[in-house]
Design an enzyme around this catalytic site. Structure first.
Site, PDB file in Angstrom:
ATOM      1  N   GLY A 166      13.924  73.554  31.719  1.00 29.98           N
ATOM      2  CA  GLY A 166      14.683  73.053  30.570  1.00 29.98           C
ATOM      3  C   GLY A 166      15.632  74.155  30.156  1.00 29.98           C
ATOM      4  O   GLY A 166      15.208  75.138  29.569  1.00 29.98           O
ATOM      5  N   HIS A 167      16.895  74.024  30.531  1.00 28.09           N
ATOM      6  CA  HIS A 167      17.869  75.082  30.258  1.00 28.09           C
ATOM      7  C   HIS A 167      18.812  74.609  29.150  1.00 28.09           C
ATOM      8  O   HIS A 167      19.563  73.654  29.342  1.00 28.09           O
ATOM      9  CB  HIS A 167      18.655  75.428  31.531  1.00 28.09           C
TER      10      HIS A 167
ATOM     11  N   ASP B 110      12.076  80.330  30.228  1.00 31.20           N
ATOM     12  CA  ASP B 110      12.652  80.162  28.888  1.00 31.20           C
ATOM     13  C   ASP B 110      13.253  81.436  28.320  1.00 31.20           C
ATOM     14  O   ASP B 110      13.243  81.662  27.107  1.00 31.20           O
ATOM     15  CB  ASP B 110      11.591  79.614  27.904  1.00 31.20           C
TER      16      ASP B 110
ATOM     17  N   GLN C 166      12.530  78.753  35.929  1.00 34.80           N
ATOM     18  CA  GLN C 166      11.274  79.438  35.590  1.00 34.80           C
ATOM     19  C   GLN C 166      11.504  80.959  35.520  1.00 34.80           C
ATOM     20  O   GLN C 166      12.593  81.376  35.168  1.00 34.80           O
ATOM     21  CB  GLN C 166      10.173  79.081  36.598  1.00 34.80           C
TER      22      GLN C 166
ATOM     23  N   LYS D 246      18.098  81.503  30.199  1.00 35.96           N
ATOM     24  CA  LYS D 246      18.920  81.484  31.423  1.00 35.96           C
ATOM     25  C   LYS D 246      20.116  80.551  31.255  1.00 35.96           C
ATOM     26  O   LYS D 246      21.228  80.873  31.660  1.00 35.96           O
ATOM     27  CB  LYS D 246      18.076  81.038  32.628  1.00 35.96           C
TER      28      LYS D 246
HETATM   29  P1  GDP Z   1      15.920  78.811  29.753  1.00 34.15           P
HETATM   30  O1  GDP Z   1      14.909  77.854  30.252  1.00 34.15           O
HETATM   31  O2  GDP Z   1      15.712  80.184  30.279  1.00 34.15           O
HETATM   32  O3  GDP Z   1      17.329  78.332  29.939  1.00 34.15           O
HETATM   33  O4  GDP Z   1      15.689  78.918  28.176  1.00 34.15           O
HETATM   34  P2  GDP Z   1      15.407  77.690  27.158  1.00 34.15           P
HETATM   35  O5  GDP Z   1      16.655  76.925  26.978  1.00 34.15           O
HETATM   36  O6  GDP Z   1      14.187  76.940  27.557  1.00 34.15           O
HETATM   37  O7  GDP Z   1      15.007  78.472  25.846  1.00 34.15           O
HETATM   38  C1  GDP Z   1      15.853  79.402  25.249  1.00 34.15           C
HETATM   39  C2  GDP Z   1      16.115  78.948  23.785  1.00 34.15           C
HETATM   40  O8  GDP Z   1      16.689  80.022  23.074  1.00 34.15           O
HETATM   41  C3  GDP Z   1      17.098  77.813  23.681  1.00 34.15           C
HETATM   42  O9  GDP Z   1      16.779  77.039  22.563  1.00 34.15           O
HETATM   43  C4  GDP Z   1      18.436  78.526  23.476  1.00 34.15           C
HETATM   44  O10 GDP Z   1      19.385  77.721  22.786  1.00 34.15           O
HETATM   45  C5  GDP Z   1      17.997  79.675  22.620  1.00 34.15           C
HETATM   46  N1  GDP Z   1      18.760  80.916  22.768  1.00 34.15           N
HETATM   47  C6  GDP Z   1      19.299  81.471  23.887  1.00 34.15           C
HETATM   48  N2  GDP Z   1      19.798  82.702  23.616  1.00 34.15           N
HETATM   49  C7  GDP Z   1      19.553  82.918  22.296  1.00 34.15           C
HETATM   50  C8  GDP Z   1      19.770  84.030  21.426  1.00 34.15           C
HETATM   51  O11 GDP Z   1      20.295  85.065  21.796  1.00 34.15           O
HETATM   52  N3  GDP Z   1      19.349  83.885  20.132  1.00 34.15           N
HETATM   53  C9  GDP Z   1      18.759  82.767  19.668  1.00 34.15           C
HETATM   54  N4  GDP Z   1      18.371  82.745  18.387  1.00 34.15           N
HETATM   55  N5  GDP Z   1      18.513  81.707  20.466  1.00 34.15           N
HETATM   56  C10 GDP Z   1      18.900  81.798  21.759  1.00 34.15           C
HETATM   57  P1  IMO Z   2      12.598  77.137  32.669  1.00 37.77           P
HETATM   58  O1  IMO Z   2      13.461  76.996  33.893  1.00 37.77           O
HETATM   59  C1  IMO Z   2       8.633  77.912  31.025  1.00 37.77           C
HETATM   60  C2  IMO Z   2       5.211  76.669  33.450  1.00 37.77           C
HETATM   61  C3  IMO Z   2       4.331  75.576  32.874  1.00 37.77           C
HETATM   62  C4  IMO Z   2       2.994  75.973  33.474  1.00 37.77           C
HETATM   63  C5  IMO Z   2       3.383  76.446  34.861  1.00 37.77           C
HETATM   64  C6  IMO Z   2       3.246  75.401  35.963  1.00 37.77           C
HETATM   65  O2  IMO Z   2      13.018  76.274  31.534  1.00 37.77           O
HETATM   66  O3  IMO Z   2      12.443  78.563  32.303  1.00 37.77           O
HETATM   67  P2  IMO Z   2       4.679  73.240  36.580  1.00 37.77           P
HETATM   68  O4  IMO Z   2       4.966  72.006  35.773  1.00 37.77           O
HETATM   69  O5  IMO Z   2       5.898  73.960  37.027  1.00 37.77           O
HETATM   70  O6  IMO Z   2       3.714  72.988  37.699  1.00 37.77           O
HETATM   71  O7  IMO Z   2       3.888  74.209  35.550  1.00 37.77           O
HETATM   72  O8  IMO Z   2       4.731  76.861  34.787  1.00 37.77           O
HETATM   73  N1  IMO Z   2       6.647  76.348  33.552  1.00 37.77           N
HETATM   74  C7  IMO Z   2       7.587  76.815  32.714  1.00 37.77           C
HETATM   75  N2  IMO Z   2       7.476  77.588  31.628  1.00 37.77           N
HETATM   76  N3  IMO Z   2       9.852  77.553  31.469  1.00 37.77           N
HETATM   77  C8  IMO Z   2       9.982  76.809  32.580  1.00 37.77           C
HETATM   78  O9  IMO Z   2      11.185  76.533  33.137  1.00 37.77           O
HETATM   79  C9  IMO Z   2       8.815  76.374  33.242  1.00 37.77           C
HETATM   80  N4  IMO Z   2       8.571  75.623  34.337  1.00 37.77           N
HETATM   81  C10 IMO Z   2       7.255  75.624  34.526  1.00 37.77           C
HETATM   82  O10 IMO Z   2       4.326  75.621  31.474  1.00 37.77           O
HETATM   83  O11 IMO Z   2       2.456  77.058  32.777  1.00 37.77           O
HETATM   84 MG    MG Z   3      13.466  76.518  29.536  1.00 35.46          MG
END
Ligand code: GDP
Ligand code: IMO
Ligand code: MG
Length: 430
Positions: free
Chosen positions: A40-41, A13, A228, A16
């Site tokens: 979840g991207h 999270d 991840q 990415k």
């Molecule tokens: P990922 O799994 O690495 O793709 O990240 P996620 O999408 O799970 O979580 C990142 C969250 O931060 C999402 O809600 C994005 O829309 C948000 N986001 C990404 N970059 C920024 C930033 O620079 N500032 C803010 N406020 N939100 C951001």
């Molecule tokens: P993205 O790609 C954050 C965490 C889960 C748990 C551990 C194992 O969006 O960054 P799993 O279901 O993979 O067996 O869970 O890994 N986890 C993540 N945490 N972002 C993710 O993906 C994750 N994918 C798995 O919360 O701690």
């Molecule tokens: Mg994510």
């Protein structure tokens, strides 16, 4: 042209999706090499329009970019078809020519979710806090050499047989805890739908390794999108509190079928503080008002499960470790805007190791909690910086914070993200 690789440097999270979206403006294909429905991207493409991609490569949000899913990924066929339907509904159809899935990718049978739930319950206080998407059992089956691969869908009867076998095997293994009555018939129905969805995906199956070789051969470019983050990697993360797929840059080679000499730049994505969902050590965690403030400002709730993310200060020691593991060329720093308004900011820059630890910080994942983090305190900044696009316009204290992180991790920070939107980015020469 080489393949550039993008990975997360923390516990997932890191933003990415947003950074892949920006970089995919200038590539021909984006390839996912690990993970599945646990990822979840998020990409915010307009004021009221954002997408959360779980299986699909984020590059598919750009019309001219091809999406590839490597054999290192695990796929829930029904969920993937659902995602494709969502994109199509938003005017971004994922036609056959735009998506290729490795025939060697493993499929997540519905019984895996049931097994995972059962296993997590058995672990009690030591449960991992997984995303409950069947990821762990799917990778386990892969390495038990009993898993179901997309290529199995080419022989319908064989697929039906394997799907039934998997179901019976796991029902047996769960013994008295196995579902019965209406739960069991729901699981049998889900198994039927799993087979149908797998057959529907067969149209997209192919040789991802060869496709990448062809793209490179014709002068095209590919971006490998990690899922991840390094600290969730089964080899290098906080084991056992990790995921099943490979989360570091090396995983791109095995998960896509490319040689290390095909890799060009490695981009690490790091958020300006730390978060973690699920259980496991988190030495710089702030289980207090400051952590709550970060969570609320950053909207730190899981993109896949909606769970509140644990929040804390940036851990510079673990960041340096993740940069080394990945061999990062440069880093994209995200969510800097979330830190506006904090009078003081802290960054962990060293640990005092537990005297009983013999192998350093990762002796055993869970043992990390016994080490004591030390912090450097930096001045915060008052001004809201959301949406800024110029380095020079950033408050000096914000620039100092970024420069300190750069010094700590030892590689340049080439992008600084100041908001979720596509244009909310500062580009620096690296
Ligand atoms: P990922 O799994 O690495 O793709 O990240 P996620 O999408 O799970 O979580 C990142 C969250 O931060 C999402 O809600 C994005 O829309 C948000 N986001 C990404 N970059 C920024 C930033 O620079 N500032 C803010 N406020 N939100 C951001
Ligand atoms: P993205 O790609 C954050 C965490 C889960 C748990 C551990 C194992 O969006 O960054 P799993 O279901 O993979 O067996 O869970 O890994 N986890 C993540 N945490 N972002 C993710 O993906 C994750 N994918 C798995 O919360 O701690
Ligand atoms: Mg994510």
């Amino acid at each position: 042209m080489p393949v550039d690789v993008l990975t997360g440097l923390q516990w997932g999270d890191e933003g990415k999706g947003k950074i892949v979206d920006i970089l995919s403006e200038s590539v021909d294909a984006v390839a996912r090499f690990s993970g599945g429905g646990n990822a979840g991207h998020t990409v915010s493409v307009g004021p009221d329009l954002s997408f959360v991609l779980h299986h699909l490569p984020t590059g598919l949000l750009r019309e001219n970019v091809e999406g590839l899913i490597g054999s290192g990924c695990v796929i829930d066929p029904g969920a993937l078809l659902g995602e494709m339907g969502e994109l199509a509904g938003a005017g971004l159809p994922v036609d056959r020519g735009r998506l290729l899935i490795s025939a060697g990718a493993h499929l997540v049978h519905p019984v895996y979710r049931v097994v995972e739930k059962w296993d997590e319950a058995r672990r009690g206080d030591s449960s991992i806090g997984t995303t409950a998407r069947g990821i762990g059992p799917c990778y386990a089956e892969k390495y038990w050499r009993r898993g179901i691969r997309l290529e199995d869908a080419a022989f319908e009867q064989g697929l039906r047989h394997k799907a039934r076998e998997q179901l019976e095997y796991h029902l047996d293994a769960m013994g008295g805890s196995a579902p019965s009555g209406s739960d069991l018939s729901a699981l049998r129905d889900a198994t039927g739908r799993f087979v149908e969805a797998s057959l529907a995906l067969l149209d997209y199956a192919g040789d991802v390794s060869l496709r990448i070789a062809d793209i490179l051969e014709s002068g095209g470019s590919v971006l490998a999108e990690g899922a991840q983050g390094a600290l969730l990697d089964p080899d290098h993360g906080t084991y056992p509190y990790v995921t099943g797929g490979s989360c570091t840059a090396g995983g791109a080679c095995s998960g896509l079928g490319i040689g290390p000499r095909s890799i060009g730049q490695v981009v690490g994505v790091m958020k300006a503080y730390s978060t973690r969902v699920g259980a496991g050590p988190f030495p710089t965690e702030l289980p207090n008002e400051t952590g709550d403030r970060i969570r609320e400002r950053g909207g730190e709730y899981g993109a896949t499960t909606g769970r509140p993310r644990r929040c804390g200060w940036l851990d510079g020691v673990l960041a340096r470790y993740a940069v080394r593991l990945n061999g990062c060329s440069w880093v994209a720093l995200t969510l800097l805007d979330v830190l506006s308004g904090f009078e003081k900011l802290r960054v962990c820059n060293r640990y005092e190791l537990d005297p009983e630890a013999s192998a350093g910080i990762f002796e055993r994942g869970a043992r990390m909690a016994l080490h004591r983090p030390f912090y450097r305190e930096l001045d915060g900044w008052e001004e809201e910086i959301r949406g800024m696009t110029s380095w020079d316009a950033l408050p000096r204290k914000a620039r100092d914070y970024v420069l300190y992180l750069e010094e700590l991790i030892g590689v340049p920070i080439g992008l600084v993200s100041t908001g979720p939107g596509r244009s909310e980015i500062i580009r620096r020469d690296v």
